[in-house]
Design an enzyme around this catalytic site. Structure first.
Site, PDB file in Angstrom:
ATOM      1  N   THR A  21      78.713  50.422   6.367  1.00 38.29           N
ATOM      2  CA  THR A  21      80.107  50.200   5.971  1.00 38.29           C
ATOM      3  C   THR A  21      80.371  50.719   4.552  1.00 38.29           C
ATOM      4  O   THR A  21      81.522  50.918   4.181  1.00 38.29           O
ATOM      5  CB  THR A  21      80.452  48.696   5.996  1.00 38.29           C
ATOM      6  OG1 THR A  21      79.397  48.000   5.323  1.00 38.29           O
ATOM      7  CG2 THR A  21      80.565  48.172   7.418  1.00 38.29           C
ATOM      8  N   GLY A 103      59.370  53.486   2.934  1.00 35.06           N
ATOM      9  CA  GLY A 103      59.765  53.789   4.315  1.00 35.06           C
ATOM     10  C   GLY A 103      59.966  52.563   5.180  1.00 35.06           C
ATOM     11  O   GLY A 103      59.958  52.642   6.398  1.00 35.06           O
ATOM     12  N   SER A 107      64.641  49.897   0.288  1.00 36.37           N
ATOM     13  CA  SER A 107      65.169  50.616  -0.876  1.00 36.37           C
ATOM     14  C   SER A 107      64.151  50.818  -1.988  1.00 36.37           C
ATOM     15  O   SER A 107      64.457  50.645  -3.173  1.00 36.37           O
ATOM     16  CB  SER A 107      66.432  49.932  -1.430  1.00 36.37           C
ATOM     17  OG  SER A 107      67.441  49.966  -0.462  1.00 36.37           O
ATOM     18  N   SER A 108      62.957  51.243  -1.592  1.00 35.86           N
ATOM     19  CA  SER A 108      61.966  51.565  -2.621  1.00 35.86           C
ATOM     20  C   SER A 108      62.447  52.733  -3.475  1.00 35.86           C
ATOM     21  O   SER A 108      62.160  52.792  -4.673  1.00 35.86           O
ATOM     22  CB  SER A 108      60.619  51.896  -1.984  1.00 35.86           C
ATOM     23  OG  SER A 108      60.743  52.992  -1.108  1.00 35.86           O
ATOM     24  N   ASP A 149      72.522  50.302  -1.915  1.00 34.83           N
ATOM     25  CA  ASP A 149      71.128  50.021  -2.296  1.00 34.83           C
ATOM     26  C   ASP A 149      70.986  49.923  -3.811  1.00 34.83           C
ATOM     27  O   ASP A 149      70.359  49.002  -4.340  1.00 34.83           O
ATOM     28  CB  ASP A 149      70.198  51.124  -1.770  1.00 34.83           C
ATOM     29  CG  ASP A 149      70.333  51.314  -0.270  1.00 34.83           C
ATOM     30  OD1 ASP A 149      70.904  50.427   0.388  1.00 34.83           O
ATOM     31  OD2 ASP A 149      69.870  52.349   0.237  1.00 34.83           O
TER      32      ASP A 149
HETATM   33  C1  GLA Z   1      71.032  53.331   3.551  1.00 33.12           C
HETATM   34  C2  GLA Z   1      72.005  53.896   2.519  1.00 33.12           C
HETATM   35  C3  GLA Z   1      73.060  52.863   2.134  1.00 33.12           C
HETATM   36  C4  GLA Z   1      73.725  52.256   3.366  1.00 33.12           C
HETATM   37  C5  GLA Z   1      72.665  51.804   4.378  1.00 33.12           C
HETATM   38  C6  GLA Z   1      73.274  51.338   5.666  1.00 33.12           C
HETATM   39  O1  GLA Z   1      70.262  52.294   2.999  1.00 33.12           O
HETATM   40  O2  GLA Z   1      71.317  54.310   1.363  1.00 33.12           O
HETATM   41  O3  GLA Z   1      74.021  53.449   1.279  1.00 33.12           O
HETATM   42  O4  GLA Z   1      74.636  53.150   3.935  1.00 33.12           O
HETATM   43  O5  GLA Z   1      71.739  52.837   4.679  1.00 33.12           O
HETATM   44  O6  GLA Z   1      74.070  50.222   5.464  1.00 33.12           O
END
Ligand code: GLA
Length: 339
Positions: A21, A103, A107-108, A149
């Protein structure tokens, strides 16, 4: 520690609800987790040179004009993205340690970008730091990611989720109620296909917006008219996911506010099925894990978290519910701040 030694830390994140979103300015509800990346070192020299506990080869990044996407090894691209965006006047020599799995969808890369930016002397607001990290990520990976992230990592506060409006970038801290836990469980499947499939999904949403206008302004009762205007089942599914997901984020934040864990859990399940059926970013391993969690005692709800295509599931549980036999990666409510 000598006077000029620098240490900077940034956490990973888990998203409780509101996936795919952010790229259309919608709502997300992530929180920082208790796993983080730390950069330690000293400014100096005319390059940024970082070694890492988890990487065999160092990242060596020049200060001048360069394309981060050309760097090797792959992790150097993220360091390079930050250096290219920040343009520091002096180099840096240091070392990276992390407790975040790579991976896994936690969000590493955002944590690395923010820790590097802070170590290199970034000064500015939470939103500016997140924006810099997002641009670095896009340059490094070529993936047209949103801001969730980096903003979750930059703005995280222990015990709180962040209700982020990705259009205004307003952040409302939502306290996680007493008497529950937020747990991150790995599906055992590494994330795959993310960059091409992510780009395709984003392009589809742009196509839909060209017809329907900004999706963030649509409500669930606009979907019938959207169906008439689009006349494309796949595209309509993408839109339906985004519009219903924004609605679920609002309702989830309200449910957390009144400590209605049952309602919050139900919304997580609905979100997972929407990501599976309408946005089509789930996998058999993720679906199976969510099913097993939903059938387990003490679990209010579970869903895939982040981009999808493997990686982790997030579960809202009674305290201690998943202590035995589950490959729990992280506890979100103990999330840490950047420093
Ligand atoms: C990845 C992207 C984010 C977001 C998510 C899904 O983590 O980096 O910006 O779009 O996917 O919500």
């Amino acid at each position: 520690m000598s006077a000029d030694q620098v240490t900077a830390t940034a956490p990973g994140r888990v998203n409780l609800i509101g996936d795919h979103t952010d790229t259309t300015g919608g709502l997300v509800l992530p929180m920082a987790i208790d796993m983080a990346t730390t950069v330690t070192g000293r400014p100096g020299g005319d390059r940024v040179v970082l070694t890492s506990d988890t990487e065999p080869d160092p990242a060596v990044v020049p200060l001048g004009d360069f394309d981060p996407a050309d760097l090797a090894p792959a992790w150097a691209r993220y360091v390079g993205g930050v250096v290219a965006e920040l343009s520091p006047s002096t180099g840096f020599e240091g070392h990276v340690t992390t407790t975040l799995p790579v991976g896994a969808g936690l969000s590493s890369s955002a944590a690395l970008e923010l820790a590097v930016a802070l170590a290199l002397g970034f000064e500015g607001s939470t939103v500016e730091l997140a924006r810099l990290g997002q641009r670095a990520e896009q340059r490094a990976s070529g993936v047209p990611c949103g801001i969730m992230d980096q903003l979750a990592s930059a703005g995280g506060r222990a015990g709180h989720a962040l209700l982020i409006d990705c259009h205004t970038l307003d952040i409302e801290e939502i306290r996680v109620p007493e008497g529950c836990e937020i747990r991150v469980i790995h599906s055992g499947q590494p994330r795959a296909l993310t960059s091409s499939a992510y780009g395709e999904r984003r392009a589809a949403l742009e196509t839909a917006e060209a017809v329907l206008g900004p999706l963030r302004l649509l409500r669930t009762n606009d979907l019938a008219s959207a169906a008439e205007q689009l006349d494309d089942e796949v595209l309509l599914g993408r839109v339906r996911h985004v519009v219903t997901e924004n609605d679920r984020v609002r309702r989830f934040a309200e449910a957390l506010g009144r400590a209605d864990l049952h309602a919050a859990g139900q919304l997580m399940g609905a979100s997972h099925r929407s990501l599976r059926d309408d946005f089509e970013v789930s996998t058999a391993a993720l679906d199976d894990l969510v099913d097993r969690l939903e059938a387990s005692d003490g679990v209010h709800g579970a869903r895939l978290t982040g981009a999808g295509f493997g990686g982790c599931v997030v579960a809202l549980t009674e305290p201690g519910a998943l202590f035995e036999g589950w490959p729990v990666e992280a506890a979100a409510s103990a999330g840490r701040r950047i420093s």
